[in-house]
Design an enzyme around this catalytic site. Structure first.
Site, PDB file in Angstrom:
ATOM      1  N   GLN A  81      85.729 -19.356  59.330  1.00 57.87           N
ATOM      2  CA  GLN A  81      86.552 -20.053  58.328  1.00 57.87           C
ATOM      3  C   GLN A  81      86.078 -19.689  56.928  1.00 57.87           C
ATOM      4  O   GLN A  81      84.894 -19.835  56.612  1.00 57.87           O
ATOM      5  CB  GLN A  81      86.468 -21.575  58.527  1.00 57.87           C
ATOM      6  CG  GLN A  81      87.399 -22.345  57.587  1.00 57.87           C
ATOM      7  CD  GLN A  81      87.351 -23.859  57.813  1.00 57.87           C
ATOM      8  OE1 GLN A  81      86.463 -24.387  58.485  1.00 57.87           O
ATOM      9  NE2 GLN A  81      88.304 -24.568  57.235  1.00 57.87           N
TER      10      GLN A  81
ATOM     11  N   HIS B  95      93.828 -24.978  58.094  1.00 59.45           N
ATOM     12  CA  HIS B  95      95.042 -24.144  58.161  1.00 59.45           C
ATOM     13  C   HIS B  95      95.156 -23.550  59.551  1.00 59.45           C
ATOM     14  O   HIS B  95      94.152 -23.221  60.176  1.00 59.45           O
ATOM     15  CB  HIS B  95      95.043 -23.053  57.091  1.00 59.45           C
ATOM     16  CG  HIS B  95      93.792 -22.237  57.039  1.00 59.45           C
ATOM     17  ND1 HIS B  95      92.631 -22.703  56.453  1.00 59.45           N
ATOM     18  CD2 HIS B  95      93.504 -21.007  57.508  1.00 59.45           C
ATOM     19  CE1 HIS B  95      91.697 -21.786  56.563  1.00 59.45           C
ATOM     20  NE2 HIS B  95      92.186 -20.745  57.207  1.00 59.45           N
TER      21      HIS B  95
ATOM     22  N   HIS C 146      96.716 -20.429  61.537  1.00 59.66           N
ATOM     23  CA  HIS C 146      97.305 -19.092  61.402  1.00 59.66           C
ATOM     24  C   HIS C 146      98.398 -18.896  62.457  1.00 59.66           C
ATOM     25  O   HIS C 146      98.183 -19.194  63.636  1.00 59.66           O
ATOM     26  CB  HIS C 146      96.250 -18.005  61.665  1.00 59.66           C
ATOM     27  CG  HIS C 146      95.148 -17.919  60.666  1.00 59.66           C
ATOM     28  ND1 HIS C 146      95.123 -16.980  59.672  1.00 59.66           N
ATOM     29  CD2 HIS C 146      94.007 -18.637  60.529  1.00 59.66           C
ATOM     30  CE1 HIS C 146      94.006 -17.113  58.957  1.00 59.66           C
ATOM     31  NE2 HIS C 146      93.308 -18.115  59.456  1.00 59.66           N
TER      32      HIS C 146
END
Ligand code: 5GP
Ligand code: ZN
Length: 137
Positions: A95, A101, A103
């Protein structure tokens, strides 16, 4: 790190422009600036959470529904042959931006992207020990 200094907070909340492919009250989905493949996108919650551990449960449940919707759109519009969901937590996991987040990485036959790992060969005892560790309260 303070939320005010978080680049994905700024992007998710529109203070920094991005190539946005979807937005609602809770999420913004943007194209990755350094895409692994054509269409590589990131789902960003607008509320700051560092990683999966910090992500509220309701957001965690909705993020996969949104991923499913985006997956359908990518298949239809990009004609990709597959899709990887990748979600890194912590430096050890790669990270680099400390705002949760997910992907979405569309895959194309022969796209050359290598996300393979070498497979270990644990004994039954080793598997059993890990199994017990993760099963026990
Ligand atoms: P991580 O390694 O933290 O899972 O992924 C971070 C991702 O964010 C990388 O794929 C990187 O290319 C992308 N990224 C980093 N900064 C920006 C940015 O300012 N805008 C966009 N659209 N993507 C970014
Ligand atoms: Zn943030």
């Amino acid at each position: 790190m303070k939320k005010e200094d978080c680049i994905f907070c700024k992007i998710a909340n529109g203070q920094i422009p991005s190539k946005t492919i979807y937005e609602d009250e809770e999420f913004r989905v943007i194209l990755d600036l350094g895409p692994a493949t054509k269409g590589h996108a990131l789902i960003l919650p607008k509320e700051h959470a560092k990683d999966l551990y910090e992500l509220p449960e309701e957001t965690a449940s909705r993020v996969l529904l949104l991923a499913k919707e985006m997956a359908g759109r990518m298949a239809e519009k990009l004609h990709c042959d597959g899709l990887n969901l990748v979600q890194n937590n912590g430096e050890a996991a790669g990270q680099t931006v400390l705002h949760f987040h997910l992907h979405l990485i569309p895959r194309y036959l022969n796209d050359g992207l290598d996300m393979k790992w070498t497979h270990g060969e644990p004994s039954q005892e080793e598997l059993e020990a890990v199994c017990e560790l993760l099963t026990k309260e």
